[in-house]
Enzyme design. Structure first.
Site, PDB file in Angstrom:
ATOM      1  N   ASP A   1      55.385 -19.227  11.587  1.00 49.22           N
ATOM      2  CA  ASP A   1      54.020 -18.832  12.113  1.00 49.22           C
ATOM      3  C   ASP A   1      53.665 -18.722  13.658  1.00 49.22           C
ATOM      4  O   ASP A   1      54.872 -18.729  14.185  1.00 49.22           O
ATOM      5  CB  ASP A   1      53.047 -20.286  11.645  1.00 49.22           C
ATOM      6  CG  ASP A   1      53.914 -21.561  12.121  1.00 49.22           C
ATOM      7  OD1 ASP A   1      54.732 -21.309  12.887  1.00 49.22           O
ATOM      8  OD2 ASP A   1      53.635 -22.649  11.370  1.00 49.22           O
TER       9      ASP A   1
ATOM     10  N   ASP B   1      49.642 -34.220   8.607  1.00 49.51           N
ATOM     11  CA  ASP B   1      48.501 -34.100   7.614  1.00 49.51           C
ATOM     12  C   ASP B   1      49.128 -33.659   6.607  1.00 49.51           C
ATOM     13  O   ASP B   1      48.578 -32.962   5.534  1.00 49.51           O
ATOM     14  CB  ASP B   1      47.413 -33.209   8.245  1.00 49.51           C
ATOM     15  CG  ASP B   1      47.859 -31.719   8.443  1.00 49.51           C
ATOM     16  OD1 ASP B   1      48.778 -31.557   8.491  1.00 49.51           O
ATOM     17  OD2 ASP B   1      46.867 -31.352   9.194  1.00 49.51           O
TER      18      ASP B   1
ATOM     19  N   HIS C   1      51.001 -30.832   6.209  1.00 48.90           N
ATOM     20  CA  HIS C   1      51.008 -29.343   6.143  1.00 48.90           C
ATOM     21  C   HIS C   1      52.740 -28.953   6.232  1.00 48.90           C
ATOM     22  O   HIS C   1      53.576 -29.522   6.709  1.00 48.90           O
ATOM     23  CB  HIS C   1      50.436 -28.540   7.152  1.00 48.90           C
ATOM     24  CG  HIS C   1      50.808 -28.997   8.728  1.00 48.90           C
ATOM     25  ND1 HIS C   1      50.022 -28.896   9.680  1.00 48.90           N
ATOM     26  CD2 HIS C   1      52.016 -29.040   8.950  1.00 48.90           C
ATOM     27  CE1 HIS C   1      50.636 -28.998  10.692  1.00 48.90           C
ATOM     28  NE2 HIS C   1      51.941 -29.087  10.544  1.00 48.90           N
TER      29      HIS C   1
ATOM     30  N   GLU D   1      47.096 -26.008   6.422  1.00 49.67           N
ATOM     31  CA  GLU D   1      46.309 -27.275   6.507  1.00 49.67           C
ATOM     32  C   GLU D   1      45.867 -27.521   5.179  1.00 49.67           C
ATOM     33  O   GLU D   1      45.665 -26.918   4.293  1.00 49.67           O
ATOM     34  CB  GLU D   1      45.311 -27.077   7.541  1.00 49.67           C
ATOM     35  CG  GLU D   1      45.750 -26.614   8.875  1.00 49.67           C
ATOM     36  CD  GLU D   1      46.753 -27.775   9.520  1.00 49.67           C
ATOM     37  OE1 GLU D   1      47.345 -28.580   9.075  1.00 49.67           O
ATOM     38  OE2 GLU D   1      46.500 -27.941  10.974  1.00 49.67           O
TER      39      GLU D   1
HETATM   40  P1  PGA Z   1      57.154 -31.666  14.363  1.00 50.37           P
HETATM   41  O1  PGA Z   1      56.135 -30.567  13.655  1.00 50.37           O
HETATM   42  O2  PGA Z   1      58.311 -31.169  13.905  1.00 50.37           O
HETATM   43  O3  PGA Z   1      56.840 -31.525  15.777  1.00 50.37           O
HETATM   44  O4  PGA Z   1      56.596 -32.968  13.941  1.00 50.37           O
HETATM   45  C1  PGA Z   1      56.177 -30.529  12.291  1.00 50.37           C
HETATM   46  C2  PGA Z   1      55.142 -29.618  11.807  1.00 50.37           C
HETATM   47  O5  PGA Z   1      54.056 -29.568  12.155  1.00 50.37           O
HETATM   48  O6  PGA Z   1      55.121 -28.935  10.800  1.00 50.37           O
END
Ligand code: PGA
Length: 258
Positions: A67, A135, A137, A142
């Protein structure tokens, strides 16, 4: 799903790097799906060390990032372009033309179509690295993201904006949109490696592995994937009901000769 519980973040980083390195050694022109965020930083550091010390060769590796934010220039310090350049690409021998990251500044619909067809033209993703958001994702899929979704524009949740505010001067600077591979796109990867560490991942990991398959936790879609490894540390695994069973399976599997 193969669920592997490691003691801490550093073990996750070194063991997940071995999986990626073995993939590249077996297939030097591997198509890798890459993630950003804090979690894969240790894995990327280990891959850089394997390149520098053991000659792990990225010259034929092709990458697709999950992304990119919409509205940040490619040289913005918080863009995923810069993140990937600083934390991996500038330190290994990957060819520039083999690196793919969605362009968050191009007309969205065309860019999403272009990205999907590039993945197909490269033969599909061999191994997709994933983190997981608080959350639930994967990439920026999301809650309520269709489990069949393709690369598209997504609005980030308030929780994700809050989670990512630590990288920006001000929460109002955090982009509200991103271009992200869809859950359906990710599920077409031949293999998936999801890594998660720490207490902030305890609930999303429980939902992803032991909860119902639901668009409210897009990571739960991995339950449908035939070749997924989930590698977590004890903190992220804390609320898994069947934790002992996963350890039993893993330890027994290690004794298999073939
Ligand atoms: P993080 O994010 O590795 O910074 O915890 C993971 C994500 O949002 O996929």
């Amino acid at each position: 799903m193969e669920i592997i519980i490691k003691s801490d973040y550093s073990e996750i980083s070194s063991d997940s790097a071995m999986i990626v390195a073995n993939q590249i050694k077996t297939k030097p022109n591997t198509v890798l799906g890459l993630a950003t965020g804090s979690t894969p930083l240790g894995l990327y550091k280990e891959l850089i060390q394997l390149h520098l010390n053991e000659g792990l060769d990225f010259s034929n590796v092709i990458t697709f990032n999950l992304d990119e934010y919409v509205g940040l220039s490619n040289d913005h310090p918080q863009s995923y372009n810069v993140f990937m350049r600083d934390n991996l690409f500038s330190k290994i021998n990957i060819k520039k033309e083999n690196i793919h990251i969605p362009n968050g500044n191009a007309p969205h619909d065309k860019e999403c179509e272009r990205y999907e067809s590039l993945i197909i033209r490269s033969g599909g993703i061999d191994l997709q690295i994933l983190g997981i958001g608080s959350d639930g994702h994967i990439a920026f899929n999301e809650p309520s993201s269709s489990l069949g979704s393709r690369t598209r524009l997504k609005t980030l949740t308030q929780e994700t904006v809050k989670d990512n505010a630590r990288f920006f001067d001000n929460i109002s600077d955090v982009p509200r949109f991103a271009i992200t591979m869809g859950v359906g796109t990710i599920m077409e990867a031949k293999k998936i490696l999801l890594i998660a560490s720490g207490v902030s991942k305890t609930t999303p990991i429980r939902k992803a592995i032991e909860g119902p398959i639901s668009s409210m936790c897009s990571a739960s879609a991995i339950q449908m994937h035939p070749k997924t490894i989930v590698m977590v540390d004890e903190a992220a695994a804390k609320d898994l009901k069947e934790k002992d069973y996963y350890k039993w399976v893993y330890n027994n599997k290690k004794t298999l000769k073939n």
